[in-house]
Design a protein around this motif. Structure first.
Motif, PDB file in Angstrom:
ATOM      1  N   SER A  54       0.822  -1.217   0.000  1.00 19.34           N
ATOM      2  CA  SER A  54       0.000   0.000   0.000  1.00 19.34           C
ATOM      3  C   SER A  54       0.852   1.261   0.000  1.00 19.34           C
ATOM      4  CB  SER A  54      -0.942   0.005   1.210  1.00 19.34           C
ATOM      5  OG  SER A  54      -0.224  -0.007   2.423  1.00 19.34           O
ATOM      6  N   LEU A  55       1.981   1.234   0.698  1.00 23.51           N
ATOM      7  CA  LEU A  55       2.849   2.409   0.735  1.00 23.51           C
ATOM      8  C   LEU A  55       3.514   2.633  -0.616  1.00 23.51           C
ATOM      9  CD1 LEU A  55       3.938   4.676   2.517  1.00 23.51           C
ATOM     10  CD2 LEU A  55       5.831   3.177   3.156  1.00 23.51           C
ATOM     11  N   THR A  56       3.902   1.557  -1.288  1.00 22.83           N
ATOM     12  CA  THR A  56       4.503   1.688  -2.617  1.00 22.83           C
ATOM     13  C   THR A  56       3.511   2.301  -3.600  1.00 22.83           C
ATOM     14  OG1 THR A  56       5.977  -0.190  -2.232  1.00 22.83           O
ATOM     15  CG2 THR A  56       5.555   0.417  -4.517  1.00 22.83           C
ATOM     16  N   LYS A  57       2.239   1.911  -3.496  1.00 24.73           N
ATOM     17  CA  LYS A  57       1.217   2.483  -4.378  1.00 24.73           C
ATOM     18  C   LYS A  57       0.993   3.966  -4.089  1.00 24.73           C
ATOM     19  CE  LYS A  57      -1.246  -1.827  -5.288  1.00 24.73           C
ATOM     20  NZ  LYS A  57      -2.501  -2.605  -5.138  1.00 24.73           N
ATOM     21  N   LEU A  58       1.034   4.330  -2.813  1.00 25.75           N
ATOM     22  CA  LEU A  58       0.904   5.748  -2.471  1.00 25.75           C
ATOM     23  C   LEU A  58       2.111   6.518  -2.978  1.00 25.75           C
ATOM     24  CD1 LEU A  58      -0.696   7.965  -1.008  1.00 25.75           C
ATOM     25  CD2 LEU A  58       0.564   7.381   1.080  1.00 25.75           C
ATOM     26  N   GLY A  59       3.286   5.922  -2.846  1.00 27.66           N
ATOM     27  CA  GLY A  59       4.490   6.577  -3.342  1.00 27.66           C
ATOM     28  C   GLY A  59       4.457   6.787  -4.842  1.00 27.66           C
ATOM     29  N   ALA A  60       3.937   5.810  -5.568  1.00 31.59           N
ATOM     30  CA  ALA A  60       3.840   5.944  -7.023  1.00 31.59           C
ATOM     31  C   ALA A  60       2.924   7.098  -7.391  1.00 31.59           C
ATOM     32  CB  ALA A  60       3.323   4.643  -7.632  1.00 31.59           C
ATOM     33  N   ARG A  61       1.885   7.302  -6.626  1.00 31.79           N
ATOM     34  CA  ARG A  61       0.948   8.401  -6.883  1.00 31.79           C
ATOM     35  C   ARG A  61       1.553   9.753  -6.522  1.00 31.79           C
ATOM     36  NH1 ARG A  61      -5.184   8.973  -6.312  1.00 31.79           N
ATOM     37  NH2 ARG A  61      -5.480  11.200  -5.969  1.00 31.79           N
ATOM     38  N   ALA A  62       2.299   9.765  -5.387  1.00 28.91           N
ATOM     39  CA  ALA A  62       2.797  11.038  -4.868  1.00 28.91           C
ATOM     40  C   ALA A  62       4.203  11.384  -5.338  1.00 28.91           C
ATOM     41  CB  ALA A  62       2.763  11.016  -3.343  1.00 28.91           C
ATOM     42  N   GLY A  63       4.909  10.412  -5.921  1.00 27.98           N
ATOM     43  CA  GLY A  63       6.233  10.694  -6.453  1.00 27.98           C
ATOM     44  C   GLY A  63       7.384  10.424  -5.509  1.00 27.98           C
ATOM     45  N   PHE A  64       7.215   9.503  -4.568  1.00 30.47           N
ATOM     46  CA  PHE A  64       8.360   9.127  -3.730  1.00 30.47           C
ATOM     47  C   PHE A  64       8.573   7.618  -3.825  1.00 30.47           C
ATOM     48  CE2 PHE A  64       4.755   9.222  -0.658  1.00 30.47           C
ATOM     49  CZ  PHE A  64       4.810   7.942  -0.142  1.00 30.47           C
ATOM     50  N   HIS A  65       9.828   7.213  -3.640  1.00 28.57           N
ATOM     51  CA  HIS A  65      10.181   5.801  -3.651  1.00 28.57           C
ATOM     52  C   HIS A  65      10.102   5.249  -2.223  1.00 28.57           C
ATOM     53  CE1 HIS A  65      11.434   5.828  -7.835  1.00 28.57           C
ATOM     54  NE2 HIS A  65      12.160   6.919  -7.598  1.00 28.57           N
ATOM     55  N   VAL A  66       9.914   3.939  -2.115  1.00 31.66           N
ATOM     56  CA  VAL A  66       9.758   3.298  -0.813  1.00 31.66           C
ATOM     57  C   VAL A  66      10.828   2.227  -0.624  1.00 31.66           C
ATOM     58  CG1 VAL A  66       8.238   1.921   0.651  1.00 31.66           C
ATOM     59  CG2 VAL A  66       7.274   3.729  -0.804  1.00 31.66           C
ATOM     60  N   ASP A  67      11.472   2.242   0.529  1.00 31.98           N
ATOM     61  CA  ASP A  67      12.421   1.200   0.913  1.00 31.98           C
ATOM     62  C   ASP A  67      11.729   0.322   1.951  1.00 31.98           C
ATOM     63  OD1 ASP A  67      14.486  -0.426   1.659  1.00 31.98           O
ATOM     64  OD2 ASP A  67      15.818   1.171   2.343  1.00 31.98           O
ATOM     65  N   CYS A  68      11.419  -0.915   1.571  1.00 33.37           N
ATOM     66  CA  CYS A  68      10.671  -1.815   2.452  1.00 33.37           C
ATOM     67  C   CYS A  68      11.564  -2.648   3.371  1.00 33.37           C
ATOM     68  CB  CYS A  68       9.783  -2.749   1.623  1.00 33.37           C
ATOM     69  SG  CYS A  68       8.442  -1.893   0.761  1.00 33.37           S
ATOM     70  N   GLN A  69      12.861  -2.673   3.114  1.00 32.14           N
ATOM     71  CA  GLN A  69      13.760  -3.487   3.931  1.00 32.14           C
ATOM     72  C   GLN A  69      14.120  -2.747   5.215  1.00 32.14           C
ATOM     73  OE1 GLN A  69      17.187  -4.981   1.890  1.00 32.14           O
ATOM     74  NE2 GLN A  69      18.170  -5.744   3.743  1.00 32.14           N
ATOM     75  N   HIS A  70      14.125  -3.494   6.327  1.00 34.66           N
ATOM     76  CA  HIS A  70      14.502  -2.847   7.575  1.00 34.66           C
ATOM     77  C   HIS A  70      15.969  -2.452   7.516  1.00 34.66           C
ATOM     78  CE1 HIS A  70      15.279  -2.150  11.830  1.00 34.66           C
ATOM     79  NE2 HIS A  70      13.994  -1.909  11.902  1.00 34.66           N
ATOM     80  N   PRO A  71      16.293  -1.196   7.846  1.00 40.54           N
ATOM     81  CA  PRO A  71      17.667  -0.698   7.650  1.00 40.54           C
ATOM     82  C   PRO A  71      18.719  -1.373   8.510  1.00 40.54           C
ATOM     83  CG  PRO A  71      16.336   0.894   8.862  1.00 40.54           C
ATOM     84  CD  PRO A  71      15.392  -0.146   8.345  1.00 40.54           C
ATOM     85  N   GLY A  72      18.327  -1.959   9.633  1.00 39.00           N
ATOM     86  CA  GLY A  72      19.319  -2.577  10.506  1.00 39.00           C
ATOM     87  C   GLY A  72      19.455  -4.075  10.333  1.00 39.00           C
ATOM     88  N   SER A  73      18.761  -4.632   9.342  1.00 42.49           N
ATOM     89  CA  SER A  73      18.769  -6.090   9.183  1.00 42.49           C
ATOM     90  C   SER A  73      20.177  -6.623   8.930  1.00 42.49           C
ATOM     91  CB  SER A  73      17.843  -6.501   8.043  1.00 42.49           C
ATOM     92  OG  SER A  73      18.269  -5.955   6.810  1.00 42.49           O
ATOM     93  N   VAL A  74      20.415  -7.846   9.397  1.00 43.59           N
ATOM     94  CA  VAL A  74      21.708  -8.510   9.208  1.00 43.59           C
ATOM     95  C   VAL A  74      21.451  -9.906   8.639  1.00 43.59           C
ATOM     96  CG1 VAL A  74      22.824  -7.257  11.094  1.00 43.59           C
ATOM     97  CG2 VAL A  74      21.707  -9.449  11.563  1.00 43.59           C
ATOM     98  N   ALA A  75      22.492 -10.529   8.138  1.00 38.32           N
ATOM     99  CA  ALA A  75      22.366 -11.899   7.646  1.00 38.32           C
ATOM    100  C   ALA A  75      22.141 -12.848   8.824  1.00 38.32           C
ATOM    101  CB  ALA A  75      23.624 -12.303   6.888  1.00 38.32           C
ATOM    102  N   LYS A  76      21.367 -13.881   8.592  1.00 36.20           N
ATOM    103  CA  LYS A  76      21.124 -14.857   9.650  1.00 36.20           C
ATOM    104  C   LYS A  76      22.441 -15.461  10.150  1.00 36.20           C
ATOM    105  CE  LYS A  76      18.398 -19.048  10.568  1.00 36.20           C
ATOM    106  NZ  LYS A  76      17.434 -20.020   9.974  1.00 36.20           N
ATOM    107  N   SER A  77      23.387 -15.598   9.244  1.00 45.17           N
ATOM    108  CA  SER A  77      24.686 -16.170   9.613  1.00 45.17           C
ATOM    109  C   SER A  77      25.474 -15.268  10.560  1.00 45.17           C
ATOM    110  CB  SER A  77      25.521 -16.446   8.361  1.00 45.17           C
ATOM    111  OG  SER A  77      25.731 -15.246   7.628  1.00 45.17           O
ATOM    112  N   ALA A  78      25.068 -13.995  10.660  1.00 46.13           N
ATOM    113  CA  ALA A  78      25.768 -13.048  11.535  1.00 46.13           C
ATOM    114  C   ALA A  78      25.241 -13.072  12.968  1.00 46.13           C
ATOM    115  CB  ALA A  78      25.652 -11.629  10.972  1.00 46.13           C
ATOM    116  N   VAL A  79      24.129 -13.764  13.188  1.00 46.17           N
ATOM    117  CA  VAL A  79      23.550 -13.822  14.531  1.00 46.17           C
ATOM    118  C   VAL A  79      24.477 -14.612  15.459  1.00 46.17           C
ATOM    119  CG1 VAL A  79      21.586 -14.606  15.916  1.00 46.17           C
ATOM    120  CG2 VAL A  79      21.206 -13.661  13.622  1.00 46.17           C
ATOM    121  N   GLN A  80      24.688 -14.094  16.656  1.00 42.34           N
ATOM    122  CA  GLN A  80      25.565 -14.721  17.640  1.00 42.34           C
ATOM    123  C   GLN A  80      24.744 -15.292  18.789  1.00 42.34           C
ATOM    124  OE1 GLN A  80      28.192 -11.524  18.700  1.00 42.34           O
ATOM    125  NE2 GLN A  80      29.081 -11.382  16.646  1.00 42.34           N
ATOM    126  N   TYR A  81      25.240 -16.375  19.406  1.00 42.51           N
ATOM    127  CA  TYR A  81      24.448 -17.132  20.372  1.00 42.51           C
ATOM    128  C   TYR A  81      25.071 -17.177  21.766  1.00 42.51           C
ATOM    129  CZ  TYR A  81      22.078 -18.371  16.117  1.00 42.51           C
ATOM    130  OH  TYR A  81      21.387 -18.286  14.921  1.00 42.51           O
TER     131      TYR A  81
END
Length: 230
Positions: free
Chosen positions: A68-95
């Motif tokens: 829905s946000l991408t469709k609003l952006g297309a109408r209003a003229g802005f691009h949307v980044d749907c990926q969370h900016p702090g995401s990491v690879a699963k292999s980077a998770v420490q236990y």
């Protein structure tokens, strides 16, 4: 560019202001105007936008999703980044487990408040009114305030064993997130340790925003309803 992770209920930032301006320009009422605060008026306007593009029922809840946000952006003229900016690879998770952390509500509250500050989540998720501290209710139900809790018996308990002795996909920590959820919703500026209290809670907050829109939609966080997986 508007980041989906920024346009969440309760947040105040420029991306929310862009969203509000787009909604107003499309004919949806926000009486207070483009203030930059995502509150009830913005939620109502966004729900109307969702209905206007064919969403209904729980899909038109007023909480932005990628589509829905991408469709609003297309109408209003802005691009949307749907990926969370702090995401990491699963292999980077420490236990590595945490040490010296008490298993009590007050200790969990301290970490939860810091996680709210890191993610810009409303502190009311922790402080609540009376006993309605929703995030603390979720933590208590998921781990009984044990920062090193790990579930080795449910359906997620699969995969090779990790440094903590548990299988890869087990749910872990205060909020019992699985590594996929932790990695995909990892909060920038926190550690990659799934047992780290602040990192664990922050990832859960980001996950709740992405899946439910607001913690009010999570039964497990509602002290007036019976426990339910989230």
């Amino acid at each position: 560019m508007v980041s989906l992770s920024n346009v969440r209920f309760g947040k105040t930032n420029n991306d929310v202001k862009v969203l509000q301006s787009a909604l107003i320009a499309a004919g949806f009422s926000i009486p207070d105007g483009a203030t930059g605060l995502f509150g009830p008026q913005t939620r109502s306007a966004y729900a109307a936008w969702q209905r206007s593009i064919g969403f209904d029922g729980s899909a038109a809840d007023g909480f932005p999703g990628c589509s829905s946000l991408t469709k609003l952006g297309a109408r209003a003229g802005f691009h949307v980044d749907c990926q969370h900016p702090g995401s990491v690879a699963k292999s980077a998770v420490q236990y590595t487990r945490s040490t010296g952390i008490g298993r009590d509500r007050d200790t969990a509250r301290t970490f939860a408040l810091e996680a709210c500050e890191r993610t810009a989540a409303p502190k009311e998720w922790v402080t609540g009114v009376g006993n309605d501290a929703s995030l603390l209710t979720l933590i208590e139900r998921e781990s009984r305030f044990n920062a090193n809790a790990v579930n080795q018996s449910d359906v997620n308990a699969t995969g090779p064993r990790q440094a903590d002795g548990a299988r890869l996909n087990c749910s872990r920590g205060y909020t019992q997130v699985i590594p996929d959820t932790f990695a995909g919703n990892h909060q920038a500026g926190t550690t990659n340790r799934i047992y780290d209290p602040v990192a664990n809670i922050a990832a859960a907050i980001n996950y709740i925003w992405r899946r439910y829109g607001d913690i009010s939609g999570v039964q497990q966080a509602n002290p007036h309803l019976p426990p339910h997986p989230y």
